[in-house]
Design an enzyme around this catalytic site. Structure first.
Site, PDB file in Angstrom:
ATOM      1  N   ARG A 260     -13.812  39.248  -8.826  1.00  0.00           N
ATOM      2  CA  ARG A 260     -14.776  40.391  -8.885  1.00  0.00           C
ATOM      3  C   ARG A 260     -15.591  40.524  -7.365  1.00  0.00           C
ATOM      4  O   ARG A 260     -15.860  39.585  -6.807  1.00  0.00           O
ATOM      5  CB  ARG A 260     -15.713  40.524  -9.845  1.00  0.00           C
TER       6      ARG A 260
ATOM      7  N   TYR B 205     -18.451  42.967  -5.236  1.00  0.00           N
ATOM      8  CA  TYR B 205     -19.292  43.821  -5.452  1.00  0.00           C
ATOM      9  C   TYR B 205     -20.613  43.698  -4.618  1.00  0.00           C
ATOM     10  O   TYR B 205     -20.743  42.867  -3.647  1.00  0.00           O
ATOM     11  CB  TYR B 205     -19.885  44.049  -6.909  1.00  0.00           C
TER      12      TYR B 205
ATOM     13  N   ASP C 185     -24.235  43.464  -4.325  1.00  0.00           N
ATOM     14  CA  ASP C 185     -25.355  43.068  -5.111  1.00  0.00           C
ATOM     15  C   ASP C 185     -26.624  43.557  -4.461  1.00  0.00           C
ATOM     16  O   ASP C 185     -26.736  44.364  -3.526  1.00  0.00           O
ATOM     17  CB  ASP C 185     -25.371  41.480  -4.921  1.00  0.00           C
TER      18      ASP C 185
ATOM     19  N   GLU D 190     -21.164  40.359  -2.708  1.00  0.00           N
ATOM     20  CA  GLU D 190     -20.988  39.091  -3.395  1.00  0.00           C
ATOM     21  C   GLU D 190     -19.461  39.205  -3.940  1.00  0.00           C
ATOM     22  O   GLU D 190     -18.664  39.909  -4.257  1.00  0.00           O
ATOM     23  CB  GLU D 190     -21.803  39.235  -4.636  1.00  0.00           C
TER      24      GLU D 190
ATOM     25  N   THR E 252     -15.293  34.413  -7.805  1.00  0.00           N
ATOM     26  CA  THR E 252     -13.941  33.892  -8.007  1.00  0.00           C
ATOM     27  C   THR E 252     -13.478  34.218  -9.402  1.00  0.00           C
ATOM     28  O   THR E 252     -14.076  34.497 -10.415  1.00  0.00           O
ATOM     29  CB  THR E 252     -13.778  32.478  -7.884  1.00  0.00           C
TER      30      THR E 252
END
Length: 453
Positions: free
Chosen positions: A53, A55, A57, A63, A66
């Site tokens: 993921r 994104y 933050d 961020e 894993t």
């Protein structure tokens, strides 16, 4: 737990150096970084083909989380792949800025504090059984986590009113509680917010937020491997000495500022023990445990060997034992040499810049990468493994199902929504598959969903 699910979430520091009149705020820089992501994912919060993921933050920190891994070494590879993913965004952002006539360089740092004193983290996730006592787990784990910075800290030059000091940990001065359900407001050592991202009746996710972000692959391996062994011992009922600290928050700061590891820490039972003694106790128990259970895998052997040498290095103050394998030691050697060569004090702004450059994830600029290139920082994995992990999920966990689904949906240009447990096709039928078992890499329902595209 013989087979455990692991994951790392890393927040990166963003900064920019501009040559022209136009200055961009960190928020604007972050938008440039994520423009490519938003163009294909329609969001700054996306899951990738490798199951990870990515994104944006709070506070404009990119961020990377894993994919689920069931092996420490595999996680080290995927952690590195996260750095490469973000390096790709960085190059893309610099190109876009140039096209728009904004001259400047974008920097991403895998560290834990910025110049304004803000802290951001590297969160470790360990799947544990729901049936154990969580309180007991944290009682045993907190003294270990508070003292392990001695062997896995990232190191930092800290400016104090009395001058500059070299600390073991970047994160230690920003931790305010032992166990809590908040991650930002009151930064605890262990976060208890119960989001297992799995079957909540069987599992819970231990969320450790006290650790530093490590540049060194060997240090990351030691951090995860040693913590896993301590967890296994607790799960199997190994009796460990009572090490509960009277004030873990004071202890974590004191230990961070003591490179000898010998400063006594008050325990709740009135005794005193140093960080070195606490770590030696855990190491001895771990060695006995591995021996008695026959757990000698290549990674576990390497973890125990490095753990032992790191403690010996602290005990004897002979850091040449680990000066290519432990982050804070590698960095200190680099700074010491530079100060000696240029006759600089620790307070010099040039030293602060060097400290920061160690964490630069750009392979042409980052000092850690340069050291690794010259054989002055050891590796755990190869560049080929890291390159593969950019697009291939771990093949033995739920990440494979998610990664395969994302890849297929992108290739077929289908609209989809994904999180850690759900895979959903946004068509008329709104078909969704719930994947509650993180250990499961094969699922007929997911295969049918992919085939139906």
């Amino acid at each position: 737990m013989d087979r455990r699910i692991f994951g790392l979430e890393t927040e990166f520091g963003v900064t920019c150096a501009f040559e022209g009149q136009r200055k961009l705020s960190p928020d604007e820089v972050a938008r440039y970084l994520f423009r490519k992501v938003v163009s294909w994912g329609r969001s700054s919060n996306v899951f990738l083909k490798n199951g990870a993921r990515l994104y944006l933050d709070v506070g404009s920190h990119p961020e990377y989380a894993t994919p689920e891994c069931d092996d420490v070494r595999q996680l080290v590879v995927h952690d590195r792949a996260g750095e490469r993913t973000l390096e790709g965004l960085l190059t893309d952002a610099e190109r876009r800025l140039e096209e728009e006539g904004i001259a400047g360089e974008v920097f991403l740092f895998k560290n834990n504090t910025d110049s304004a004193g803000n802290s951001y983290g590297c969160h470790e996730n360990y799947l544990v059984s729901r049936h154990g006592e969580f309180g007991k787990l944290s009682d045993v784990l907190i003294p270990f986590l508070v003292s392990r910075q001695l062997i896995v800290g990232a190191g930092k030059v800290v400016q104090t009113p009395r001058g500059a000091v070299y600390s073991l940990s970047q994160r230690a001065d920003h931790i305010w509680e032992g166990v809590s359900s908040a991650t930002t407001r009151s930064r605890p050592i262990i976060n208890t917010r119960d989001e297992p991202h799995a079957d909540a009746e069987r599992y819970r996710r231990l969320h450790v937020i006290v650790g530093d972000s490590n540049m060194s692959e060997t240090t990351t391996m030691l951090k995860l491997g040693a913590t896993d062994l301590v967890l296994r011992m607790v799960e199997e009922g190994v009796v460990l000495r009572e090490m509960t600290m009277e004030n873990p928050i004071r202890a974590i700061r004191e230990i961070s500022h003591d490179m000898t590891g010998r400063k006594p820490v008050r325990l709740a039972n009135g005794r005193e023990a140093s960080a070195l003694e606490i770590q030696e106790e855990y190491l001895e128990k771990a060695k006995e445990f591995v021996e008695s259970r026959g757990l000698q895998t290549p990674t576990i052997k390497r973890v125990l060997d490095l753990w032992e040498r790191a403690l010996r290095a602290v005990a004897t103050q002979d850091f040449s034992l680990v000066d290519r394998e432990v982050d804070w030691v590698i960095k200190k050697k680099l700074l010491d040499r530079y100060m000696a060569k240029h006759d600089l004090p620790l307070t010099s702004p040039r030293i602060a810049r060097l400290d920061l450059a160690y964490h630069d994830i750009h392979r042409k600029r980052g000092l850690h990468y340069m050291l690794a290139e010259r054989g002055m920082a050891e590796r755990v994995c190869s560049d080929i493994e890291v390159f593969e992990a950019l697009s291939v999920p771990p093949q033995t966990t739920r990440a494979k199902l998610r990664g395969d689904f994302v890849r297929a949906a992108q290739e077929k240009r289908r609209d989809f929504t994904v999180d850690w447990v759900h895979l959903k096709l946004n068509d008329q039928a709104q078909r969704t598959v719930l994947c509650k078992d993180p250990f499961k890499a094969v699922d007929d329902r997911v295969e049918r969903l992919i085939d139906s595209m």
